[in-house]
Write a protein that holds these residues in place. Structure first.
Motif, PDB file in Angstrom:
ATOM      1  N   LYS A  65      32.733   5.914  53.074  1.00 37.68           N
ATOM      2  CA  LYS A  65      34.053   6.530  53.230  1.00 37.68           C
ATOM      3  C   LYS A  65      34.900   6.363  51.983  1.00 37.68           C
ATOM      4  CE  LYS A  65      34.200   6.000  58.232  1.00 37.68           C
ATOM      5  NZ  LYS A  65      34.752   5.265  59.379  1.00 37.68           N
ATOM      6  N   GLU A  66      34.239   6.094  50.883  1.00 34.76           N
ATOM      7  CA  GLU A  66      34.969   5.898  49.629  1.00 34.76           C
ATOM      8  C   GLU A  66      35.797   7.144  49.296  1.00 34.76           C
ATOM      9  OE1 GLU A  66      31.648   5.765  49.845  1.00 34.76           O
ATOM     10  OE2 GLU A  66      31.040   3.690  49.425  1.00 34.76           O
ATOM     11  N   ARG A  67      36.971   6.919  48.793  1.00 32.75           N
ATOM     12  CA  ARG A  67      37.740   8.008  48.180  1.00 32.75           C
ATOM     13  C   ARG A  67      37.174   8.194  46.782  1.00 32.75           C
ATOM     14  NH1 ARG A  67      39.723  10.812  52.003  1.00 32.75           N
ATOM     15  NH2 ARG A  67      41.071  11.826  50.463  1.00 32.75           N
ATOM     16  N   LEU A  68      37.070   9.464  46.359  1.00 34.19           N
ATOM     17  CA  LEU A  68      36.298   9.762  45.148  1.00 34.19           C
ATOM     18  C   LEU A  68      37.131  10.423  44.065  1.00 34.19           C
ATOM     19  CD1 LEU A  68      33.314  11.385  47.094  1.00 34.19           C
ATOM     20  CD2 LEU A  68      33.434   9.016  46.261  1.00 34.19           C
ATOM     21  N   LEU A 124      28.562  15.875  46.059  1.00 29.69           N
ATOM     22  CA  LEU A 124      30.020  15.779  46.014  1.00 29.69           C
ATOM     23  C   LEU A 124      30.670  16.855  46.894  1.00 29.69           C
ATOM     24  CD1 LEU A 124      32.263  14.154  44.661  1.00 29.69           C
ATOM     25  CD2 LEU A 124      32.250  15.814  42.779  1.00 29.69           C
ATOM     26  N   GLU A 125      30.066  18.040  46.898  1.00 30.11           N
ATOM     27  CA  GLU A 125      30.601  19.136  47.706  1.00 30.11           C
ATOM     28  C   GLU A 125      30.617  18.742  49.196  1.00 30.11           C
ATOM     29  OE1 GLU A 125      28.260  22.668  47.451  1.00 30.11           O
ATOM     30  OE2 GLU A 125      29.885  23.974  48.169  1.00 30.11           O
ATOM     31  N   GLU A 126      29.561  18.066  49.627  1.00 29.85           N
ATOM     32  CA  GLU A 126      29.503  17.629  51.019  1.00 29.85           C
ATOM     33  C   GLU A 126      30.606  16.612  51.355  1.00 29.85           C
ATOM     34  OE1 GLU A 126      25.562  16.072  51.693  1.00 29.85           O
ATOM     35  OE2 GLU A 126      24.668  17.965  51.014  1.00 29.85           O
ATOM     36  N   ARG A 127      31.131  15.987  50.310  1.00 27.35           N
ATOM     37  CA  ARG A 127      32.163  14.956  50.510  1.00 27.35           C
ATOM     38  C   ARG A 127      33.505  15.375  49.903  1.00 27.35           C
ATOM     39  NH1 ARG A 127      27.198  13.431  50.048  1.00 27.35           N
ATOM     40  NH2 ARG A 127      26.387  11.677  51.278  1.00 27.35           N
ATOM     41  N   ARG A 128      33.701  16.674  49.778  1.00 25.86           N
ATOM     42  CA  ARG A 128      34.886  17.153  49.064  1.00 25.86           C
ATOM     43  C   ARG A 128      36.189  16.743  49.733  1.00 25.86           C
ATOM     44  NH1 ARG A 128      34.463  23.624  49.399  1.00 25.86           N
ATOM     45  NH2 ARG A 128      36.680  23.765  49.820  1.00 25.86           N
ATOM     46  N   ARG A 150      34.047  25.058  44.879  1.00 26.21           N
ATOM     47  CA  ARG A 150      33.199  24.260  45.780  1.00 26.21           C
ATOM     48  C   ARG A 150      33.750  22.842  45.955  1.00 26.21           C
ATOM     49  NH1 ARG A 150      27.323  24.737  43.404  1.00 26.21           N
ATOM     50  NH2 ARG A 150      26.969  23.192  45.064  1.00 26.21           N
ATOM     51  N   LEU A 151      34.735  22.472  45.130  1.00 27.85           N
ATOM     52  CA  LEU A 151      35.271  21.106  45.185  1.00 27.85           C
ATOM     53  C   LEU A 151      36.739  21.077  45.590  1.00 27.85           C
ATOM     54  CD1 LEU A 151      33.586  19.704  41.964  1.00 27.85           C
ATOM     55  CD2 LEU A 151      32.873  19.364  44.345  1.00 27.85           C
ATOM     56  N   ASN A 152      37.513  22.010  45.010  1.00 27.41           N
ATOM     57  CA  ASN A 152      38.890  22.215  45.437  1.00 27.41           C
ATOM     58  C   ASN A 152      39.742  20.936  45.369  1.00 27.41           C
ATOM     59  OD1 ASN A 152      41.061  23.611  46.372  1.00 27.41           O
ATOM     60  ND2 ASN A 152      40.433  23.583  48.527  1.00 27.41           N
TER      61      ASN A 152
END
Lengths: 557, 557
Positions: free
Chosen positions: A32-35, A63-67, A92-94
């Motif tokens: 659940k890290e903030r990235l 990264l997209e899966e965790r955007r 894809r990241l927004n």
């Protein structure tokens, strides 16, 4: 509970190649890290491995899966291998993008070109200014490189401070942009640095790097002595170098003309963002056409032999109405990036045929690198004194050597190529897990995976040629006419001196005549048999097994 | 009447590239000169310009048309770029071949491999022995190079003496083979030399070349200090180097294993031809498998990263049952030829991933060149003191620079790239005419012209992908079913997220429905229209214009 939080590092690109940089940092509970993402660059395709591909990006699927957890994207500097994928991948990241003014100028244009809102790019002032991004506080730390306003990042986290160098060199007289400021870096290091994520490009260069300002006198002398037209190429983004070249031209009494879109655009961006206020006056290509050769200096794109750039076009004949001639001088104020030798030498030989004198960087006079050499890396290790060094921005061999160098300086280093997630929380970094990473190809307007097989199929056709067989079967499962062969990229004739397509068709026809009803009722069997026949027949005839497509058309009753 | 006779020189290959050497000399009345050919080599293809091609030869059409006037073929040494095309092209020339014993051994094998009688190769002893070939008297003049028994040629003609250096360096301690013998060359030069046709490869290397014997100590030290397995690569034909490597292994107490077909074959040829009598004992790969790593030294092929060679196979995993492991040492006792960097670095990085320490020639310790450097060329100019220098064996830039170097030494030089026929009869060479030359590709078992378009078509498919449309029309010129599309090397989906083939088929079908009778009666019109539709539709959908084949099958009434 803060003890369950972890600090992670994950290179998606750039650690395993020089290019397509994309580094993720994260902080928070596991999973659940903030990235945050540092840089999002491209690497360039080559005919020999990626024919027809336009650009190559890091695969950002992870990264997209965790955007939803991505707080921000930071761009260290405006080189294509750091910002070139932004426009293509941003949607894809927004996430908000942060960069210093000159870099932001480029980043915003990249966004616009691909239909994204450039307002997502935030112009950011450097250290001591900070950007809050979830649990991270990030500051841009000015550093010298081969493009203005490069920055390292000071990334403060609840688990400690990370210094991410970006691309850098230790240049205290960089002609343009920020000199390396040892005191500033020492100040940043003072509270203690957990991890130094560090540029590895020049770890194999044994001598200290030279300053950008050292090339000026040699260039000046060369231009002064030239009798014909002078044409010089360098990376357009190396504005300091372009300025040095232009000043050498001006001071030798020559009119200066910038050629190639990237060259003009970079200088414009430099002026717009206020970092370039005294660039020599330039003339247009049209005006240049009217000048005497000995009063002219062109500064052109294409130092790596790129087919469409100004230098390659001049080598093929004409560019913007200008041509090279006997007695002219062509200067490569640049280094050939490994892998581009054939393209560059093609240009050199073409100029040689025109009687143009070509001067390159063999003698190390007209170019200096933008990256820290081995002793410079040791210096930065010593200034920053991190708990650990994580080498980045290099092929595997560079990263590995950089770990060795760190060890020589008494610092633990850890090898983390693309996909290696490190847990930086404890006293020493350790590998947390391996994430599947890869490459994404921009092919025309489509993004395809490097392993999708599309480019592999194209390479197979290029290696083996292509045969297409069409075969029509009527409503009663009877052949309608004979199989028809179309060959592409294969010799017209082989051993028997008859047209290859005739030979293949004869062999296929023989098969059809002998085929039983059961075979003719089964498309798969027909296709398999015909493919085998074509490959074997071609092998006999021309010594190659082509790629084969069999198209069976079955008329419906 | 002897005054109407002329002496000519015509490079068909080798003067404009480093590779595919093929130099013609002629003497006699204009257009009736009796001819000899010096060398007949190959150059190697690359995926980026010649995908799928097996070998590249000089186009010998000019000489083939005049084969009744060809007296002999002389091979200066056994490198592939000098002898590699002999077997493939000999039957088109059909003239006796002359070479020194070691070279003849290779030449005969080349002949045999391609089904030619090896008895056409004549084993020839060197100077002062001479071969009579029509109006020419030719002697092989021993010289040092990176392969044993290299020779220059002393070509005596009624119009004077030519010295054709072949590939050479000034090595007086070459470990193996002939040392450079200054007195011998001076003796040959004494009666006066009309033309020196001279190797240009290293004209840009400013320092005197180093002897083969200088690399021994460094290699020895490196191998002695190694703790794991040692693997070294070099050109198999550099038998002196292979011997140096093997001795370093033996003296460090290691068993030596030669790996790669070319490596074993070269050493065998060396032993057979009597030039190699004290090569260390070697073991087989099977025996090597049973040894401890620290007791083993492999000497392997593939110094240029060739995909199928031993080094590349070791980099991918296993070769002949042997694998590399952490702590092993891999030595490139070789230089990367410009253009091969990507292939070589791929191997280096693969070894890095295995934890293998890679040592290359960056520090100039473990390799020396086989060619004369700039000061060495000046030395040979001065020893031979020809009336004129004709640079050969180089790209255009090398030839041009070599002419400049000759001028610095007060010698007239003349630039004669491939196809430039020189008249050497008078006091100074002059250009007599330009002959059309080019390249021939060996593609599988077929020889095709570089300009035949075959490889161009393959490259187009690799760049753009391929679409094949099949369309059936019945006896009454009515469409039978809808057009069918087969795509190769293109993304499956584009902008609209529907399968690309569906989108193309829909657009083609729309065309067919709207086509009038006149169009449907005309195959050319259908093909043109369908090609245009596919290219435009693909451009909209995926941003690329593919290659298109349209196959219209018309059922006959």
């Amino acid at each position: 509970m803060s003890s369950t939080n972890r600090l992670i590092y994950l290179p998606l690109g750039g650690a395993g190649e020089i290019g397509m940089n994309a580094y993720v940092y994260g902080y928070g509970p596991k999973g659940k890290e903030r990235l945050i993402l540092v840089d999002i660059g491209v690497t360039f395709p080559h005919m020999d491995g990626t024919p027809g591909v336009d650009l190559i990006f890091a695969d950002i699927a992870w990264l997209e899966e965790r955007r939803d957890r991505l707080e921000a994207i930071f761009i260290t500097h405006a080189h294509e291998d750091h910002v070139g994928a932004l426009g293509h991948l941003w949607s894809r990241l927004n996430a908000p993008v942060y960069a210093r003014p000159f870099t932001a100028n480029h980043a915003a244009r990249k966004m616009e070109e691909q239909g994204n809102d450039p307002a997502n790019v935030n112009v950011t002032q450097p250290w001591p200014n900070r950007v809050q991004a979830g649990p991270f506080e990030v500051a841009f730390l000015p550093v010298s490189h081969s493009i203005p306003e490069s920055a390292g990042l000071v990334i403060d986290t609840p688990a400690g401070r990370i210094v991410h160098t970006g691309d850098f060199k230790l240049d205290v007289t960089p002609v343009l942009g920020d000199p390396f400021d040892r005191a500033l870096w020492a100040e940043v290091a003072k509270p203690g640095v957990k991890v130094l994520t560090c540029d590895s490009t020049n770890v194999f260069s044994p001598n200290p790097g030279r300053s950008e300002s050292t090339v000026g006198p040699a260039i000046r002398q060369l231009v002064e002595r030239a009798s014909g037209m002078v044409v010089a190429t360098t990376f357009a983004s190396n504005i300091a170098r372009v300025k040095t070249l232009a000043e050498a031209g001006r001071d030798a009494g020559r009119a200066v003309c910038l050629m190639g879109r990237a060259m003009r655009r970079m200088i414009e961006a430099g002026v717009q963002s206020g970092i370039l206020d005294d660039f020599p006056k330039t003339i247009s290509p049209e005006e240049a056409q009217a000048m005497n050769r000995d009063q002219l200096m062109l500064i052109v794109t294409g130092s790596q032999g790129e087919r469409r750039a100004a230098s390659a076009q001049l080598a093929r004949g004409k560019y913007m109405g200008l041509t090279m001639a006997e007695g002219d001088l062509f200067l490569f104020s640049s280094k050939t990036i490994p892998g581009n030798e054939r393209e560059v030498l093609r240009i050199v030989n073409a100029f040689s045929e025109m009687g143009v004198d070509v001067v390159d960087d063999d003698a190390d006079l007209y170019h200096v690198s933008g990256h820290a050499n081995r002793p410079d890396l040791a210096t930065i290790h010593q200034i920053v004194r991190p708990q650990a060094v994580v080498p980045m921005h290099g092929e595997h061999r560079h990263l590995r050597e950089h770990v060795k160098l760190a060890a020589e300086n008494g610092l633990p280093g850890i090898l983390a190529p693309n996909g290696t997630m490190l847990d930086l929380t404890g006293d020493t970094p350790r590998v947390a897990e391996f994430v599947e990473t890869g490459r994404t190809y921009l092919d025309g307007s489509v993004q395809i995976g490097a392993l999708d097989g599309v480019v592999r199929d194209r390479m197979r056709m290029a290696m083996n040629g292509q045969v297409t067989v069409t075969f029509i079967i009527d409503e009663e499962d009877e052949p309608l006419g004979e199989p028809w062969v179309e060959i592409m990229g294969l010799p017209e004739k082989g051993r028997s001196n008859a047209p290859l397509s005739d030979v293949l068709e004869a062999d296929l026809d023989q098969f059809v005549r002998r085929a039983d009803d059961k075979t003719l009722a089964d498309d798969d069997k027909i296709e398999e048999a015909m493919r085998r026949i074509v490959r074997q027949s071609a092998m006999n005839e021309i010594g190659k097994r082509p790629e084969v497509s069999v198209i069976v058309s079955r008329l419906s009753a």
